[in-house]
Design an enzyme around this catalytic site. Structure first.
Site, short mmCIF file in Angstrom:
data_model
loop_
_atom_site.label_atom_id
_atom_site.label_comp_id
_atom_site.label_asym_id
_atom_site.label_seq_id
_atom_site.Cartn_x
_atom_site.Cartn_y
_atom_site.Cartn_z
N ALA A 108 7.41 0.71 -11.06
CA ALA A 108 8.23 1.14 -12.19
C ALA A 108 9.20 0.02 -12.53
O ALA A 108 9.38 -0.92 -11.76
CB ALA A 108 8.99 2.42 -11.84
N GLU A 149 8.91 2.54 -2.01
CA GLU A 149 10.16 3.10 -2.54
C GLU A 149 11.25 3.25 -1.50
O GLU A 149 12.44 3.19 -1.82
CB GLU A 149 9.87 4.46 -3.20
CG GLU A 149 9.17 4.39 -4.54
CD GLU A 149 7.65 4.34 -4.42
OE1 GLU A 149 6.98 4.44 -5.46
OE2 GLU A 149 7.14 4.19 -3.29
N GLU A 181 0.74 5.00 -7.80
CA GLU A 181 0.70 6.41 -8.19
C GLU A 181 -0.21 6.63 -9.40
O GLU A 181 -0.96 7.61 -9.46
CB GLU A 181 2.11 6.91 -8.50
CG GLU A 181 2.98 6.99 -7.25
CD GLU A 181 4.39 7.45 -7.54
OE1 GLU A 181 4.73 8.59 -7.19
OE2 GLU A 181 5.17 6.66 -8.14
N GLY A 235 4.95 3.00 -8.77
CA GLY A 235 4.35 3.76 -9.86
C GLY A 235 2.95 3.29 -10.22
O GLY A 235 2.14 4.07 -10.72
#
Length: 261
Positions: free
Chosen positions: A67, A135, A115, A112
Site C-alpha cells: 500500500a 505489516e 493481499e 497489499g
C-alpha cells in the site's frame, strides 16, 4: 470506460489484462488506484465480451510493492477501520468474480500487493518474485483480507509464521506452500503462461466455471452451507444448454462448443 490514471487496460480477445501502472512507486496501491480497480471490476462483471482477467504490474521490479505508506500517516482508529473495509470490499470483487482472475506476479508482491494476489483465483509468478506480509514492521497487520486468505491458502501454522515475522517469501517457497500455482523462469514467459492457463479455463463451460468459483468460495463462508451451495450449483449447471452440449460432445467423441447458456 472512463480514462484511468494508474491502470493500463488492454483487451485481448476475451481476456482483459489489467496492469497496475505506478512504476515510480513500485506500483503501490493508493486510494486512487484502488478506486480504479473497483471501477474496472464492476465493468468486468457487466461486460459480456470479457470472460477472464489477468492482473500484473508495470516494470520489472514489482507486481505491487504494498500500500502507499504516505496515506497511512493520517489514520486513526475510526478512519483506519473504514480504510481496511474499503480494501476488503474491492478485493472481494476479485475473489467473487464469476469470471476467472489470474495474478501474474512479476516482482515484489508485498503487503497489499500480496493481499491482492491472494484475492485472485490463481497466481503465476516469475522465479525472482518475492511475497510477504511485512505489516508488523509498521506496527499494524494486513487489513485487506490477508490474515484470512493467507491462512486459507497455506495453512494456519505457516501463515502465522510469515505474518508474525514479516519475512519475505521467495517464489519457490510460495509455490511449495500453495500460495503460487505456477512458476516461470523469465518475465517474458509470465503473461504467455497466464494467457495459456486462462484460455484453457475459458475453453470450458462458462456457467460451470462460475459455479466452481462460487462453491470453492463457499468453503470459507461460515454463513453458508457449502454442500448445499454445491447441490444448488450442480442443479443450475444441469439446466444449461452447455450441459447438453458437453454430454453430447463427450458421447460423440468431439470437442464441445460451449456458448455460456
Amino acid at each position: 470506460m472512463k480514462k484511468l490514471q494508474n491502470l493500463d487496460i488492454r483487451q485481448k480477445e476475451n481476456i482483459l489484462i489489467i496492469t497496475i501502472n505506478r512504476p515510480e512507486k513500485r506500483n503501490a496501491l493508493d486510494l486512487a488506484t484502488l478506486k480504479e480497480i473497483k471501477h474496472v471490476m464492476q465493468d468486468v462483471y457487466a461486460n459480456p465480451t470479457v470472460r477472464g482477467i489477468i492482473i500484473t504490474g508495470a516494470g520489472d521490479k514489482a507486481f505491487i510493492a504494498g500500500a502507499d505508506i504516505s496515506e497511512f500517516m493520517e489514520m486513526n482508529e475510526v478512519n483506519s477501520r473504514k480504510f481496511a473495509e474499503n480494501g476488503q470490499e474491492i478485493f472481494a470483487l476479485l475473489e467473487n468474480s464469476p469470471k476467472p482472475v489470474i495474478a501474474a506476479v512479476n516482482g515484489f508482491a508485498l503487503g497489499g500487493g500480496c493481499e491482492l494476489a491472494m484475492a485472485c483465483h490463481l497466481r503465476i509468478a516469475v522465479e525472482t518474485a518475492k511475497f510477504g506480509q511485512p505489516e508488523v514492521n509498521l506496527g499494524i497487520i494486513p487489513g485487506y483480507g490477508g490474515t484470512q486468505r493467507m491462512t486459507q491458502l497455506v495453512g494456519k501454522s505457516k501463515a502465522m509464521e510469515w505474518m508474525m515475522t514479516g519475512d519475505m517469501i521467495s517464489a519457490q517457497e510460495a509455490h511449495q506452500y500453495g500460495l503460487v500455482n505456477h512458476l516461470v523462469s523469465t518475465p517474458e514467459e509470465l503473461l504467455s503462461k497466464a494467457e495459456e492457463l486462462l484460455n484453457k479455463i475459458l475453453s470450458k463451460a462458462p456457467v460451470a466455471i462460475e459455479m466452481v468459483i462460487e462453491c470453492v468460495n463457499a468453503v470459507f463462508n461460515k454463513d453458508e452451507n457449502g454442500y448445499q451451495t454445491e447441490a444448488n450449483a450442480f442443479s443450475i449447471c444441469c439446466k444449461t444448454e452447455d450441459f447438453k452440449e458437453g454430454t453430447k460432445a463427450f458421447l460423440e467423441k468431439r470437442p464441445a462448443n460451449f456458448q455460456g447458456r
